[in-house]
Design a protein around this motif. Structure first.
Motif, PDB file in Angstrom:
ATOM      1  N   ASP A 112      27.702  26.921 -28.016  1.00 50.13           N
ATOM      2  CA  ASP A 112      26.656  27.061 -29.031  1.00 50.13           C
ATOM      3  C   ASP A 112      25.431  27.773 -28.452  1.00 50.13           C
ATOM      4  O   ASP A 112      24.478  27.127 -28.034  1.00 50.13           O
ATOM      5  N   VAL A 113      25.499  29.088 -28.413  1.00 48.51           N
ATOM      6  CA  VAL A 113      24.376  29.889 -27.917  1.00 48.51           C
ATOM      7  C   VAL A 113      24.032  30.941 -28.977  1.00 48.51           C
ATOM      8  O   VAL A 113      24.823  31.197 -29.885  1.00 48.51           O
ATOM      9  N   SER A 114      22.868  31.541 -28.806  1.00 46.19           N
ATOM     10  CA  SER A 114      22.458  32.554 -29.786  1.00 46.19           C
ATOM     11  C   SER A 114      22.035  33.833 -29.065  1.00 46.19           C
ATOM     12  O   SER A 114      21.842  33.833 -27.848  1.00 46.19           O
ATOM     13  N   LEU A 147      30.136  43.752 -26.711  1.00 41.31           N
ATOM     14  CA  LEU A 147      31.262  42.812 -26.714  1.00 41.31           C
ATOM     15  C   LEU A 147      32.368  43.324 -27.607  1.00 41.31           C
ATOM     16  O   LEU A 147      32.126  44.035 -28.593  1.00 41.31           O
ATOM     17  N   GLY A 148      33.591  42.950 -27.249  1.00 42.10           N
ATOM     18  CA  GLY A 148      34.723  43.129 -28.147  1.00 42.10           C
ATOM     19  C   GLY A 148      34.939  41.800 -28.846  1.00 42.10           C
ATOM     20  O   GLY A 148      34.264  41.474 -29.815  1.00 42.10           O
ATOM     21  N   GLY A 149      35.884  40.996 -28.305  1.00 38.79           N
ATOM     22  CA  GLY A 149      36.162  39.686 -28.891  1.00 38.79           C
ATOM     23  C   GLY A 149      35.502  38.538 -28.151  1.00 38.79           C
ATOM     24  O   GLY A 149      35.708  37.373 -28.510  1.00 38.79           O
ATOM     25  N   GLY A 150      34.760  38.830 -27.084  1.00 34.03           N
ATOM     26  CA  GLY A 150      34.109  37.751 -26.334  1.00 34.03           C
ATOM     27  C   GLY A 150      35.114  36.796 -25.689  1.00 34.03           C
ATOM     28  O   GLY A 150      34.795  35.632 -25.445  1.00 34.03           O
ATOM     29  N   SER A 151      36.310  37.293 -25.356  1.00 31.33           N
ATOM     30  CA  SER A 151      37.334  36.377 -24.827  1.00 31.33           C
ATOM     31  C   SER A 151      37.415  36.393 -23.306  1.00 31.33           C
ATOM     32  O   SER A 151      38.320  35.801 -22.730  1.00 31.33           O
ATOM     33  N   ASN A 152      36.451  37.057 -22.668  1.00 32.76           N
ATOM     34  CA  ASN A 152      36.424  37.007 -21.202  1.00 32.76           C
ATOM     35  C   ASN A 152      34.997  36.824 -20.691  1.00 32.76           C
ATOM     36  O   ASN A 152      34.661  37.287 -19.609  1.00 32.76           O
ATOM     37  N   VAL A 153      34.169  36.152 -21.490  1.00 32.76           N
ATOM     38  CA  VAL A 153      32.771  35.940 -21.100  1.00 32.76           C
ATOM     39  C   VAL A 153      32.401  34.462 -21.198  1.00 32.76           C
ATOM     40  O   VAL A 153      32.953  33.724 -22.016  1.00 32.76           O
ATOM     41  N   LEU A 154      31.466  34.067 -20.329  1.00 31.87           N
ATOM     42  CA  LEU A 154      30.882  32.730 -20.408  1.00 31.87           C
ATOM     43  C   LEU A 154      29.374  32.899 -20.568  1.00 31.87           C
ATOM     44  O   LEU A 154      28.704  33.402 -19.652  1.00 31.87           O
ATOM     45  N   PHE A 155      28.836  32.516 -21.708  1.00 33.85           N
ATOM     46  CA  PHE A 155      27.378  32.535 -21.897  1.00 33.85           C
ATOM     47  C   PHE A 155      26.800  31.259 -21.282  1.00 33.85           C
ATOM     48  O   PHE A 155      27.133  30.151 -21.697  1.00 33.85           O
ATOM     49  N   LEU A 156      25.926  31.447 -20.283  1.00 29.61           N
ATOM     50  CA  LEU A 156      25.335  30.291 -19.594  1.00 29.61           C
ATOM     51  C   LEU A 156      24.190  29.694 -20.399  1.00 29.61           C
ATOM     52  O   LEU A 156      23.809  28.543 -20.204  1.00 29.61           O
ATOM     53  N   GLU A 188      37.844  33.097  -7.109  1.00 27.03           N
ATOM     54  CA  GLU A 188      36.793  33.915  -7.760  1.00 27.03           C
ATOM     55  C   GLU A 188      37.027  33.928  -9.261  1.00 27.03           C
ATOM     56  O   GLU A 188      38.153  34.164  -9.692  1.00 27.03           O
ATOM     57  N   PRO A 189      35.964  33.733 -10.039  1.00 24.99           N
ATOM     58  CA  PRO A 189      36.155  33.775 -11.493  1.00 24.99           C
ATOM     59  C   PRO A 189      36.656  35.136 -11.969  1.00 24.99           C
ATOM     60  O   PRO A 189      36.249  36.175 -11.448  1.00 24.99           O
ATOM     61  N   GLU A 190      37.535  35.097 -12.943  1.00 23.69           N
ATOM     62  CA  GLU A 190      37.904  36.318 -13.677  1.00 23.69           C
ATOM     63  C   GLU A 190      36.897  36.532 -14.817  1.00 23.69           C
ATOM     64  O   GLU A 190      36.555  37.661 -15.161  1.00 23.69           O
ATOM     65  N   VAL A 191      36.418  35.414 -15.355  1.00 18.90           N
ATOM     66  CA  VAL A 191      35.506  35.442 -16.503  1.00 18.90           C
ATOM     67  C   VAL A 191      34.146  35.993 -16.072  1.00 18.90           C
ATOM     68  O   VAL A 191      33.678  35.731 -14.962  1.00 18.90           O
ATOM     69  N   ARG A 192      33.503  36.765 -16.963  1.00 22.42           N
ATOM     70  CA  ARG A 192      32.190  37.361 -16.670  1.00 22.42           C
ATOM     71  C   ARG A 192      31.093  36.403 -17.149  1.00 22.42           C
ATOM     72  O   ARG A 192      31.121  35.956 -18.294  1.00 22.42           O
ATOM     73  N   PHE A 193      30.116  36.121 -16.276  1.00 20.95           N
ATOM     74  CA  PHE A 193      29.050  35.166 -16.609  1.00 20.95           C
ATOM     75  C   PHE A 193      27.837  35.924 -17.164  1.00 20.95           C
ATOM     76  O   PHE A 193      27.346  36.877 -16.527  1.00 20.95           O
ATOM     77  N   ILE A 194      27.328  35.454 -18.292  1.00 21.70           N
ATOM     78  CA  ILE A 194      26.194  36.128 -18.939  1.00 21.70           C
ATOM     79  C   ILE A 194      25.014  35.153 -19.030  1.00 21.70           C
ATOM     80  O   ILE A 194      25.124  34.081 -19.642  1.00 21.70           O
TER      81      ILE A 194
END
Ligand code: FAD
Ligand code: EPU
Length: 345
Positions: free
Chosen positions: A17-19, A49-58, A326-332
């Motif tokens: 739940d981020v904005s 972003l495309g589908g946001g399926s490889n990102v983690l919003f911190l 190492e994470p594959e996911v990209r941290f934002i």
């Protein structure tokens, strides 16, 4: 389309739940360039972003999110190949389906990978014995300072395991707007992974492979529409031959994949599983109970919950196996992408 202070919950597969301050859906290169430029003049952070399926919003994102929806597909052919030019804003799985429906096989092992075509080159998506780069002819990018378009060859893209130049040198200032594919007409099946090994190479059809891949994926991965996740959270670690020999002497049942040059790739899911971490929870985040490489938003997780769990998992694996994941996911973060390893170190 523009929206201010918009929830990103339904726009990324972890469903945290981020904005974002602003959100634009862009359908053309001109629109993409104009909005990017406008955000730059305001010194506002920007992310495509495309589908946001490889990102983690911190945390909440303080800048502008651009959803790349540049659509379209053209097909040409000669005696040996079909050549496809596909807009970055096409859904990846829809492309796989469209190719099968038009009797242009090749992409079936990559069925059901979430996300958009424009994201496929970024980590050279791969599954079930096949990688995107095997079908890539070129990647079209827009240089966001000048608005000029470049066509990059496969060699220029520097594809590797879950890697490409788009994660490094070209990360900040280039956006992928289209991808060129080359599918060979003399199709042959790739059957060396998972349940595909049971198919007969002489008889197997692209549709059978597609069905088996979809069934394996549905059995293994949590559906992000029911439980937030980003697929494999970590990359499978690649270690040198002598470290691998030591580890495999201690753990002869560990799955491993020899690499060109003598290095060895290990299965991160197995390492995490062996630490007894399936189902382990921190806050609202959990290690998935079927596939330990997947971290899930179990119950209203925050980005920090997922990062804390990733930190714990990484430390447990290092203590037991002396291997650092190492994470594959990209941290934002609020201001843009941050180094994921540093966040969980
Ligand atoms: P996003 O998450 O939107 O973006 C990913 C990164 O690329 C971000 O940093 C973003 O800023 C950047 N980006 C996005 N679009 C562009 C663009 N046009 N130009 C420049 N930068 C851009 N991956 C695999 O390789 N194999 C798998 O088998 C696999 N299985 C998965 C299963 C599940 C259930 C999930 C949730 C994910 C899985 N993934 C897998 C990861 C994911 O599907 C891929 O990484 C996919 O390519 C991400 O696409 P996306 O459009 O969602 O990218
Ligand atoms: N394993 C366990 N326990 C687990 C998970 C896995 O013991 O909890 C073992 C399996 O039994 C198997 C090995 O680990 O022997 C490898 O597992 P699997 O075949 O499920 O593949 P993976 O290495 O976990 C990789 C990709 C996936 C891709 C699949 C299929 C990475 C980081 N992940 O997963 O890609 O779909 O292979 O090709 O390379 C992604 O990148 O997001 C992704 C999902």
């Amino acid at each position: 389309m523009i929206t201010n202070n918009v929830s990103l919950k339904s726009l990324h597969s972890f469903a945290i739940d981020v904005s974002a301050r602003r959100l634009y859906v862009v359908d053309t290169e001109a629109e993409l360039f104009a909005i990017w430029r406008h955000a730059s003049t305001n010194s506002s952070p920007r992310i495509v972003l495309g589908g946001g399926s490889n990102v983690l919003f911190l945390e909440n994102y303080s800048g502008t999110v651009l959803l790349n929806r540049i659509a379209g597909m053209t097909i040409e052919e000669d005696t040996d190949y079909w050549y496809l030019h596909v807009g970055a804003g096409e859904v990846w799985h829809d492309l796989v389906n469209a190719c099968l429906e038009k009797n242009m096989p090749g992409l079936e092992n990559l069925a059901l990978i979430p996300g958009y075509v424009g994201s496929a080159p970024i980590q050279d998506i791969g599954a079930y014995g096949v990688e995107f780069q095997q079908f890539c002819e070129y990647v079209d990018v827009l240089q966001m300072e000048t608005g000029t378009k470049h066509r990059m060859s496969v060699a220029e893209c520097q594809f590797g395991y879950r890697d490409s130049i788009f994660k490094h040198n070209l990360r900040e200032h280039y956006v992928i707007v289209a991808v060129g594919f080359r599918l060979i007409k003399a199709w042959s099946p790739i059957l060396h992974y998972g349940d595909l090994v049971h198919l007969d190479a002489q008889q197997a059809t692209p549709r059978q492979i597609y069905d088996i891949v979809c069934a394996m994926r549905r059995a293994k991965f949590p559906d992000p529409t029911h439980q937030g996740n980003a697929g494999s959270f970590f990359k499978n670690p690649i270690i040198d031959a002598s470290a691998a020999e030591k580890l495999l002497n201690h753990y002869p049942d560990a799955p491993y994949y020899p690499q060109p040059g003598g290095e060895v790739k290990l299965a991160a899911g197995w390492l995490i599983d062996r630490c007894g971490l399936k189902g382990y929870r921190i806050g609202g985040a959990a290690v998935h109970d079927k596939q330990a490489l997947v971290l899930v938003n179990f119950d209203q997780a925050t980005g920090e919950d997922i990062a804390a769990l990733a930190r714990y998992v990484r430390m447990q694996v290092a203590e037991r196996f002396a291997v650092w994941l190492e994470p594959e996911v990209r941290f934002i973060s609020s201001y843009g992408e941050v180094d994921a390893v540093r966040v969980i170190a």
